[in-house]
Design an enzyme around this catalytic site. Structure first.
Site, PDB file in Angstrom:
ATOM      1  N   HIS A   1      -8.559   7.876  -0.617  1.00 52.32           N
ATOM      2  CA  HIS A   1      -9.235   7.495  -1.863  1.00 52.32           C
ATOM      3  C   HIS A   1     -10.715   7.845  -1.785  1.00 52.32           C
ATOM      4  O   HIS A   1     -11.262   8.054  -0.709  1.00 52.32           O
ATOM      5  CB  HIS A   1      -9.075   5.995  -2.158  1.00 52.32           C
ATOM      6  CG  HIS A   1      -7.717   5.635  -2.672  1.00 52.32           C
ATOM      7  ND1 HIS A   1      -6.663   5.337  -1.841  1.00 52.32           N
ATOM      8  CD2 HIS A   1      -7.232   5.538  -3.946  1.00 52.32           C
ATOM      9  CE1 HIS A   1      -5.590   5.075  -2.578  1.00 52.32           C
ATOM     10  NE2 HIS A   1      -5.907   5.200  -3.853  1.00 52.32           N
ATOM     11  N   HIS A   2     -11.352   7.788  -2.953  1.00 50.84           N
ATOM     12  CA  HIS A   2     -12.786   8.050  -3.111  1.00 50.84           C
ATOM     13  C   HIS A   2     -13.646   7.115  -2.245  1.00 50.84           C
ATOM     14  O   HIS A   2     -13.192   6.041  -1.836  1.00 50.84           O
ATOM     15  CB  HIS A   2     -13.158   7.898  -4.591  1.00 50.84           C
ATOM     16  CG  HIS A   2     -12.754   6.562  -5.164  1.00 50.84           C
ATOM     17  ND1 HIS A   2     -13.595   5.487  -5.195  1.00 50.84           N
ATOM     18  CD2 HIS A   2     -11.570   6.122  -5.704  1.00 50.84           C
ATOM     19  CE1 HIS A   2     -12.966   4.442  -5.737  1.00 50.84           C
ATOM     20  NE2 HIS A   2     -11.730   4.812  -6.056  1.00 50.84           N
TER      21      HIS A   2
ATOM     22  N   LYS B   1     -14.132   3.091  -2.923  1.00 48.93           N
ATOM     23  CA  LYS B   1     -13.042   2.094  -2.906  1.00 48.93           C
ATOM     24  C   LYS B   1     -13.338   1.011  -1.871  1.00 48.93           C
ATOM     25  O   LYS B   1     -13.713   1.306  -0.746  1.00 48.93           O
ATOM     26  CB  LYS B   1     -11.691   2.770  -2.619  1.00 48.93           C
ATOM     27  CG  LYS B   1     -10.531   1.789  -2.711  1.00 48.93           C
ATOM     28  CD  LYS B   1      -9.186   2.497  -2.871  1.00 48.93           C
ATOM     29  CE  LYS B   1      -8.021   1.513  -2.924  1.00 48.93           C
ATOM     30  NZ  LYS B   1      -8.098   0.585  -4.066  1.00 48.93           N
TER      31      LYS B   1
HETATM   32  N1  LIG Z   1      -3.145  -0.521 -10.364  1.00 47.89           N
HETATM   33  C1  LIG Z   1      -3.628   0.717 -10.585  1.00 47.89           C
HETATM   34  O1  LIG Z   1      -2.924   1.608 -11.093  1.00 47.89           O
HETATM   35  C2  LIG Z   1      -5.057   0.993 -10.234  1.00 47.89           C
HETATM   36  C3  LIG Z   1      -5.651   2.228 -10.508  1.00 47.89           C
HETATM   37  C4  LIG Z   1      -6.998   2.401 -10.254  1.00 47.89           C
HETATM   38  C5  LIG Z   1      -7.740   1.352  -9.736  1.00 47.89           C
HETATM   39  N2  LIG Z   1      -7.133   0.175  -9.457  1.00 47.89           N
HETATM   40  C6  LIG Z   1      -7.859  -0.991  -8.971  1.00 47.89           C
HETATM   41  O2  LIG Z   1      -8.661  -1.479 -10.036  1.00 47.89           O
HETATM   42  C7  LIG Z   1      -9.823  -2.111  -9.510  1.00 47.89           C
HETATM   43  C8  LIG Z   1     -11.073  -1.489 -10.144  1.00 47.89           C
HETATM   44  O3  LIG Z   1     -11.156  -0.143  -9.791  1.00 47.89           O
HETATM   45  P1  LIG Z   1     -12.368   0.758 -10.306  1.00 47.89           P
HETATM   46  O4  LIG Z   1     -12.284   2.035  -9.569  1.00 47.89           O
HETATM   47  O5  LIG Z   1     -12.378   0.777 -11.799  1.00 47.89           O
HETATM   48  O6  LIG Z   1     -13.617  -0.101  -9.771  1.00 47.89           O
HETATM   49  P2  LIG Z   1     -15.086  -0.203 -10.354  1.00 47.89           P
HETATM   50  O7  LIG Z   1     -15.896  -0.846  -9.281  1.00 47.89           O
HETATM   51  O8  LIG Z   1     -15.519   1.106 -10.905  1.00 47.89           O
HETATM   52  O9  LIG Z   1     -14.928  -1.206 -11.597  1.00 47.89           O
HETATM   53  C9  LIG Z   1     -14.730  -2.584 -11.449  1.00 47.89           C
HETATM   54  C10 LIG Z   1     -15.501  -3.240 -12.587  1.00 47.89           C
HETATM   55  O10 LIG Z   1     -15.178  -4.637 -12.610  1.00 47.89           O
HETATM   56  C11 LIG Z   1     -16.371  -5.315 -12.939  1.00 47.89           C
HETATM   57  N3  LIG Z   1     -16.274  -6.716 -12.542  1.00 47.89           N
HETATM   58  C12 LIG Z   1     -16.290  -7.255 -11.308  1.00 47.89           C
HETATM   59  N4  LIG Z   1     -16.261  -8.608 -11.380  1.00 47.89           N
HETATM   60  C13 LIG Z   1     -16.233  -8.918 -12.691  1.00 47.89           C
HETATM   61  C14 LIG Z   1     -16.224 -10.139 -13.414  1.00 47.89           C
HETATM   62  N5  LIG Z   1     -16.214 -11.343 -12.795  1.00 47.89           N
HETATM   63  N6  LIG Z   1     -16.187 -10.097 -14.764  1.00 47.89           N
HETATM   64  C15 LIG Z   1     -16.181  -8.912 -15.422  1.00 47.89           C
HETATM   65  N7  LIG Z   1     -16.213  -7.714 -14.788  1.00 47.89           N
HETATM   66  C16 LIG Z   1     -16.236  -7.722 -13.442  1.00 47.89           C
HETATM   67  C17 LIG Z   1     -17.456  -4.564 -12.176  1.00 47.89           C
HETATM   68  O11 LIG Z   1     -18.743  -4.854 -12.677  1.00 47.89           O
HETATM   69  C18 LIG Z   1     -17.030  -3.135 -12.413  1.00 47.89           C
HETATM   70  O12 LIG Z   1     -17.585  -2.586 -13.593  1.00 47.89           O
HETATM   71  C19 LIG Z   1      -9.741  -1.934  -7.998  1.00 47.89           C
HETATM   72  O13 LIG Z   1      -9.134  -3.088  -7.426  1.00 47.89           O
HETATM   73  C20 LIG Z   1      -8.810  -0.740  -7.841  1.00 47.89           C
HETATM   74  O14 LIG Z   1      -8.155  -0.694  -6.612  1.00 47.89           O
HETATM   75  C21 LIG Z   1      -5.812  -0.018  -9.692  1.00 47.89           C
HETATM   76  O1  LIG Z   2      -9.324   4.047  -7.184  1.00 50.74           O
HETATM   77  C1  LIG Z   2      -8.706   3.068  -6.763  1.00 50.74           C
HETATM   78  O2  LIG Z   2      -9.288   2.059  -6.288  1.00 50.74           O
HETATM   79  C2  LIG Z   2      -7.220   3.040  -6.843  1.00 50.74           C
HETATM   80  N1  LIG Z   2      -6.621   1.935  -6.548  1.00 50.74           N
HETATM   81  C3  LIG Z   2      -5.222   1.704  -6.574  1.00 50.74           C
HETATM   82  C4  LIG Z   2      -4.742   1.364  -5.168  1.00 50.74           C
HETATM   83  O3  LIG Z   2      -5.405   0.574  -4.470  1.00 50.74           O
HETATM   84  O4  LIG Z   2      -3.672   1.848  -4.770  1.00 50.74           O
HETATM   85  C5  LIG Z   2      -4.442   2.821  -7.217  1.00 50.74           C
HETATM   86  C6  LIG Z   2      -5.009   4.173  -6.945  1.00 50.74           C
HETATM   87  C7  LIG Z   2      -6.502   4.246  -7.281  1.00 50.74           C
END
Ligand SMILES: NC(=O)c1ccc[n+]([C@@H]2O[C@H](COP(=O)([O-])OP(=O)(O)OC[C@H]3O[C@@H](n4cnc5c(N)ncnc54)[C@H](O)[C@@H]3O)[C@@H](O)[C@H]2O)c1
Ligand SMILES: O=C(O)C1=N[C@H](C(=O)O)CCC1
Length: 269
Positions: free
Chosen positions: A158-159, A162
């Site tokens: 991942h980037h 993360k």
């Molecule tokens: N399930 C999936 O398919 C999938 C895909 C991508 C990312 N993710 C997950 O999603 C999450 C976010 O990923 P991202 O890359 O967008 O991260 P990111 O850090 O770019 O964004 C997270 C956002 O949440 C905000 N945040 C944190 N606490 C908060 C609060 N109490 N109230 C409101 N906003 C709040 C932050 O300010 C930030 O803007 C991670 O846990 C990542 O692993 C899951």
């Molecule tokens: O960018 C991330 O953070 C992602 N989180 C999910 C994971 O933890 O598997 C899904 C892929 C991207």
């Protein structure tokens, strides 16, 4: 006034928050009803579209989830574990479908979602893409077919930004492999190797995490046996796959009974 489900996006300024905003605001099936960010964030009070550097969307970013959720039919939540727990309680009060993409939740945090799921629909998956949820089914099948002579390793990249490891996806794939093998992942997971580790323990499911650059997400499930290897791979090149899955889940959940669901339920896999 349309009858399209109103969607609130939490973590609206994040990588996924912005991807979801573009998808929801372009959709003719839902309407953007709110945007939430953490208290003190620079976007609070601004129009979400303008904050993103594009045309106004008519929705102001707020740090008050209670108010935002009151007019929502679904909350798309890709934030952080403690924030997600707070949102689960508030979404349940509003009877809004809570789609949780947040990863890195502990077993204890996951258990704390149960009270909210008695009142509302929660759909949670560490990966919302069609491809990874199909890969889970394949992983289960291959693990069931092979005996413990084949070592199972999950490798993910991942980037650089993360914050959690192993990724939620890697853990989902590990769970699928463990289920196929008829064991509990908690008893066989090897999540950190460093130093004189000794030889690999037969039956373990190992995890390795690479972090760097702008990798969207790559996962290999490796079955390493005597004289041969099987490698199942998913490569994400665009976060839109996660956003599309989340929106599909929000729509799917509209007529479901309260409870906890995942993307296997949504996709009917
Ligand atoms: N399930 C999936 O398919 C999938 C895909 C991508 C990312 N993710 C997950 O999603 C999450 C976010 O990923 P991202 O890359 O967008 O991260 P990111 O850090 O770019 O964004 C997270 C956002 O949440 C905000 N945040 C944190 N606490 C908060 C609060 N109490 N109230 C409101 N906003 C709040 C932050 O300010 C930030 O803007 C991670 O846990 C990542 O692993 C899951
Ligand atoms: O960018 C991330 O953070 C992602 N989180 C999910 C994971 O933890 O598997 C899904 C892929 C991207």
């Amino acid at each position: 006034m349309t009858h399209h489900p109103g969607i609130v996006i939490t973590g609206a300024s994040g990588r996924m928050g912005q991807m979801l905003t573009r998808l929801v605001s372009d959709s003719d099936k839902v309407r953007l009803a709110g945007a939430v960010e953490r208290a003190g964030h620079a976007w609070i009070g601004q129009d979400l579209g303008e904050a993103m550097g594009s045309a106004p969307l008519g929705v102001k970013v707020t740090d008050d989830p209670l108010e935002a959720f009151a007019s929502a039919q679904a909350v798309l939540d890709f934030t952080a574990p403690e924030a997600t727990l707070e949102f689960a309680e508030l979404a349940a009060q509003a009877r809004a479908v809570h789609v949780i993409g947040t990863t890195g939740m502990t077993e204890d945090q996951i258990a704390r979602l149960a009270p909210a799921a008695r009142h509302a629909v929660i759909i949670r998956a560490g990966n919302m893409s069609l491809g990874v949820n199909l890969l889970m089914q394949l992983t289960k099948k291959v693990a069931r077919a092979l005996d413990a002579e084949f070592d199972i390793e999950v490798v993910e990249s991942h980037h650089r930004m993360k914050v959690d490891a192993p990724s939620g996806t890697a853990l989902m794939l590990g769970e699928a492999a463990a289920e196929g093998r008829g064991v509990a992942l908690g008893e066989v997971a090897d999540r950190g190797r460093d130093g004189i580790t000794g030889a690999r323990t037969g039956g373990d499911i190992g995890f390795s995490a690479i972090r760097g650059g702008d990798v969207v997400g790559e996962h290999d499930v490796m079955f390493l046996g005597p004289g041969e290897r099987i490698i199942l791979r998913h490569v994400a090149t665009d976060r839109a796959i996660f956003a599309r899955g989340a929106l599909k889940a929000a729509l799917w959940g509209q007529d479901k009974a309260p409870g906890q669901y995942d993307m296997v339920d949504v996709l009917g896999l």
